[in-house]
Scaffold this motif. Structure first.
Motif, PDB file in Angstrom:
ATOM      1  N   ALA A 169       0.809  -1.217   0.000  1.00  0.00           N
ATOM      2  CA  ALA A 169       0.000   0.000   0.000  1.00  0.00           C
ATOM      3  C   ALA A 169       0.843   1.268   0.000  1.00  0.00           C
ATOM      4  O   ALA A 169       0.447   2.288  -0.567  1.00  0.00           O
ATOM      5  CB  ALA A 169      -0.946  -0.012   1.204  1.00  0.00           C
ATOM      6  N   GLY A 170       2.004   1.233   0.646  1.00  0.00           N
ATOM      7  CA  GLY A 170       2.789   2.454   0.783  1.00  0.00           C
ATOM      8  C   GLY A 170       2.353   3.295   1.968  1.00  0.00           C
ATOM      9  O   GLY A 170       2.833   4.405   2.165  1.00  0.00           O
ATOM     10  N   PHE A 171       1.416   2.779   2.767  1.00  0.00           N
ATOM     11  CA  PHE A 171       0.987   3.428   4.007  1.00  0.00           C
ATOM     12  C   PHE A 171       0.488   2.326   4.929  1.00  0.00           C
ATOM     13  O   PHE A 171       0.345   1.160   4.525  1.00  0.00           O
ATOM     14  CB  PHE A 171      -0.102   4.475   3.758  1.00  0.00           C
ATOM     15  N   THR A 172       0.233   2.678   6.168  1.00  0.00           N
ATOM     16  CA  THR A 172      -0.301   1.687   7.112  1.00  0.00           C
ATOM     17  C   THR A 172      -1.816   1.634   7.000  1.00  0.00           C
ATOM     18  O   THR A 172      -2.513   2.579   7.396  1.00  0.00           O
ATOM     19  CB  THR A 172       0.106   2.035   8.556  1.00  0.00           C
ATOM     20  N   PRO A 173      -2.377   0.564   6.445  1.00  0.00           N
ATOM     21  CA  PRO A 173      -3.836   0.481   6.327  1.00  0.00           C
ATOM     22  C   PRO A 173      -4.499   0.532   7.703  1.00  0.00           C
ATOM     23  O   PRO A 173      -4.010  -0.040   8.671  1.00  0.00           O
ATOM     24  CB  PRO A 173      -4.066  -0.877   5.656  1.00  0.00           C
ATOM     25  N   VAL A 174      -5.611   1.222   7.762  1.00  0.00           N
ATOM     26  CA  VAL A 174      -6.283   1.411   9.038  1.00  0.00           C
ATOM     27  C   VAL A 174      -6.904   0.096   9.500  1.00  0.00           C
ATOM     28  O   VAL A 174      -7.511  -0.636   8.727  1.00  0.00           O
ATOM     29  CB  VAL A 174      -7.358   2.519   8.923  1.00  0.00           C
ATOM     30  N   ALA A 175      -6.717  -0.211  10.774  1.00  0.00           N
ATOM     31  CA  ALA A 175      -7.310  -1.393  11.402  1.00  0.00           C
ATOM     32  C   ALA A 175      -7.898  -0.954  12.735  1.00  0.00           C
ATOM     33  O   ALA A 175      -7.285  -1.130  13.794  1.00  0.00           O
ATOM     34  CB  ALA A 175      -6.271  -2.494  11.595  1.00  0.00           C
TER      35      ALA A 175
ATOM     36  N   PRO B 266       4.655  11.508   1.319  1.00  0.00           N
ATOM     37  CA  PRO B 266       4.304  11.861  -0.063  1.00  0.00           C
ATOM     38  C   PRO B 266       5.152  11.160  -1.108  1.00  0.00           C
ATOM     39  O   PRO B 266       4.718  10.938  -2.224  1.00  0.00           O
ATOM     40  CB  PRO B 266       4.528  13.377  -0.109  1.00  0.00           C
ATOM     41  N   ASP B 267       6.413  10.805  -0.747  1.00  0.00           N
ATOM     42  CA  ASP B 267       7.272  10.196  -1.757  1.00  0.00           C
ATOM     43  C   ASP B 267       7.104   8.680  -1.826  1.00  0.00           C
ATOM     44  O   ASP B 267       7.758   8.023  -2.636  1.00  0.00           O
ATOM     45  CB  ASP B 267       8.740  10.535  -1.483  1.00  0.00           C
ATOM     46  N   GLU B 268       6.262   8.081  -0.960  1.00  0.00           N
ATOM     47  CA  GLU B 268       6.024   6.655  -1.036  1.00  0.00           C
ATOM     48  C   GLU B 268       5.094   6.358  -2.201  1.00  0.00           C
ATOM     49  O   GLU B 268       4.178   7.115  -2.500  1.00  0.00           O
ATOM     50  CB  GLU B 268       5.393   6.141   0.270  1.00  0.00           C
ATOM     51  N   THR B 269       5.333   5.265  -2.892  1.00  0.00           N
ATOM     52  CA  THR B 269       4.514   4.886  -4.034  1.00  0.00           C
ATOM     53  C   THR B 269       3.937   3.503  -3.820  1.00  0.00           C
ATOM     54  O   THR B 269       4.548   2.655  -3.171  1.00  0.00           O
ATOM     55  CB  THR B 269       5.341   4.877  -5.334  1.00  0.00           C
ATOM     56  N   THR B 270       2.761   3.294  -4.363  1.00  0.00           N
ATOM     57  CA  THR B 270       2.142   1.984  -4.296  1.00  0.00           C
ATOM     58  C   THR B 270       2.571   1.142  -5.486  1.00  0.00           C
ATOM     59  O   THR B 270       3.172   1.644  -6.434  1.00  0.00           O
ATOM     60  CB  THR B 270       0.607   2.117  -4.315  1.00  0.00           C
ATOM     61  N   LYS B 271       2.304  -0.092  -5.428  1.00  0.00           N
ATOM     62  CA  LYS B 271       2.630  -1.019  -6.499  1.00  0.00           C
ATOM     63  C   LYS B 271       1.332  -1.644  -6.998  1.00  0.00           C
ATOM     64  O   LYS B 271       0.881  -2.654  -6.488  1.00  0.00           O
ATOM     65  CB  LYS B 271       3.576  -2.113  -5.983  1.00  0.00           C
ATOM     66  N   PRO B 272       0.721  -1.019  -8.021  1.00  0.00           N
ATOM     67  CA  PRO B 272      -0.608  -1.464  -8.442  1.00  0.00           C
ATOM     68  C   PRO B 272      -0.657  -2.909  -8.903  1.00  0.00           C
ATOM     69  O   PRO B 272      -1.697  -3.542  -8.881  1.00  0.00           O
ATOM     70  CB  PRO B 272      -0.959  -0.518  -9.599  1.00  0.00           C
ATOM     71  N   GLY B 273       0.426  -3.474  -9.339  1.00  0.00           N
ATOM     72  CA  GLY B 273       0.414  -4.835  -9.844  1.00  0.00           C
ATOM     73  C   GLY B 273       0.379  -5.891  -8.770  1.00  0.00           C
ATOM     74  O   GLY B 273       0.210  -7.076  -9.071  1.00  0.00           O
ATOM     75  N   GLU B 274       0.531  -5.516  -7.499  1.00  0.00           N
ATOM     76  CA  GLU B 274       0.576  -6.489  -6.423  1.00  0.00           C
ATOM     77  C   GLU B 274      -0.718  -6.423  -5.610  1.00  0.00           C
ATOM     78  O   GLU B 274      -1.319  -5.365  -5.461  1.00  0.00           O
ATOM     79  CB  GLU B 274       1.765  -6.216  -5.493  1.00  0.00           C
TER      80      GLU B 274
ATOM     81  N   PRO C  77       2.275   5.601  11.539  1.00  0.00           N
ATOM     82  CA  PRO C  77       3.032   6.678  10.879  1.00  0.00           C
ATOM     83  C   PRO C  77       2.211   7.298   9.758  1.00  0.00           C
ATOM     84  O   PRO C  77       1.447   6.601   9.074  1.00  0.00           O
ATOM     85  CB  PRO C  77       4.270   5.966  10.335  1.00  0.00           C
ATOM     86  N   ALA C  78       2.360   8.596   9.566  1.00  0.00           N
ATOM     87  CA  ALA C  78       1.655   9.266   8.482  1.00  0.00           C
ATOM     88  C   ALA C  78       2.226   8.812   7.145  1.00  0.00           C
ATOM     89  O   ALA C  78       3.406   8.487   7.025  1.00  0.00           O
ATOM     90  CB  ALA C  78       1.779  10.780   8.631  1.00  0.00           C
ATOM     91  N   ALA C  79       1.386   8.776   6.134  1.00  0.00           N
ATOM     92  CA  ALA C  79       1.835   8.379   4.803  1.00  0.00           C
ATOM     93  C   ALA C  79       2.747   9.437   4.235  1.00  0.00           C
ATOM     94  O   ALA C  79       2.426  10.624   4.231  1.00  0.00           O
ATOM     95  CB  ALA C  79       0.621   8.175   3.894  1.00  0.00           C
TER      96      ALA C  79
END
Length: 239
Positions: A94-100, A221-229, A217-219
């Motif tokens: 995801a490039g961020f911590t998904p909310v749980a 801006p320079d983190e990128t997701t990997k749409p193929g995964e 941690p806050a997401a």
């Protein structure tokens, strides 16, 4: 009129189809009751007993099946969905911590999954909850929200105001059909809650969501997701 004609008229039946009243000799006749032979009575009793025995055998045959399949509990089936574990597995993709959100035993999750977004270009983290009042609220979280995507996720519902939950003002989208959405842009992601539950349950879940986002941690801006995964949890599909 002659005596012979009088006797003939008295013996003839009446024109209206009724018969003459019975005489005293008829009333004195005994009533004959049919008598069933002993063998026939025995056969009839045997048939009744046989039917009762057959019915009893049917009941005994189905009784174990009923006992092995008890009636479902009133709270219904709850799938075993570990939201926190699935969120951890999806974090790197995801490039961020998904909310749980920690909802305790009040909100029951029925699915948790990471969707790559290959169709619309918006990868999302999705969690579905059954509320204490047996309604549904779904959570969608992404770093790549856009106005068109938000419009689709909220069911084209107009903005009707704001709703404070967890110390933040969520944008409220409401429809005339009972479905509603709450939208919050917070710490690098956009979070949308949608469903048919009441505003009180929306606020409860939204407050838990904010606490979970604050704890992660806050997401960046320079983190990128990997749409193929994709990362997903075997669970029930979204209602």
């Amino acid at each position: 009129m002659s005596d012979t004609q009088d006797k003939a008229m008295a013996a003839a039946p009446l024109n209206d189809g009724s018969s003459a009243a019975p005489g005293p000799d008829d009333a004195s006749q005994p009533i004959v009751k049919p008598v069933i032979p002993a063998k026939a009575a025995k056969r009839a009793n045997a048939s009744v007993i046989g039917m009762l025995i057959a019915l009893l055998l049917c009941v005994l045959a189905f009784l174990p099946i009923v006992l092995m399949n008890p009636a479902p509990k009133s709270n219904g089936y709850r799938p075993n969905v570990n939201v926190a574990a699935t969120a951890t597995n999806a974090k790197d993709v995801a490039g961020f911590t998904p909310v749980a959100p920690d909802t305790g035993d009040t909100f029951s999750p029925n699915y948790a999954r990471w969707v790559s977004g290959t169709g619309d270009g918006v990868p999302t983290w999705e969690v579905g909850y059954l509320t204490p009042k047996q309604a549904f609220i779904g959570i969608v979280q992404t770093r790549k929200a856009n106005p068109t995507w938000i419009f689709q996720q909220t069911g084209s519902a107009p903005v009707t105001g704001t709703r404070n939950a967890g110390g933040h003002d969520w944008e409220l989208h409401d429809t005339a059909k009972g479905n509603r959405s709450m939208v919050l842009n917070y710490r690098g992601t956009t979070i949308i809650l949608s469903g048919g539950a009441g505003l009180d349950e929306f606020s409860t879940l939204a407050t838990a969501v904010v606490k979970a986002v604050d704890a992660a941690p806050a997401a960046s801006p320079d983190e990128t997701t990997k749409p193929g995964e994709t990362v997903s949890q075997p669970a029930t599909s979204k209602p």
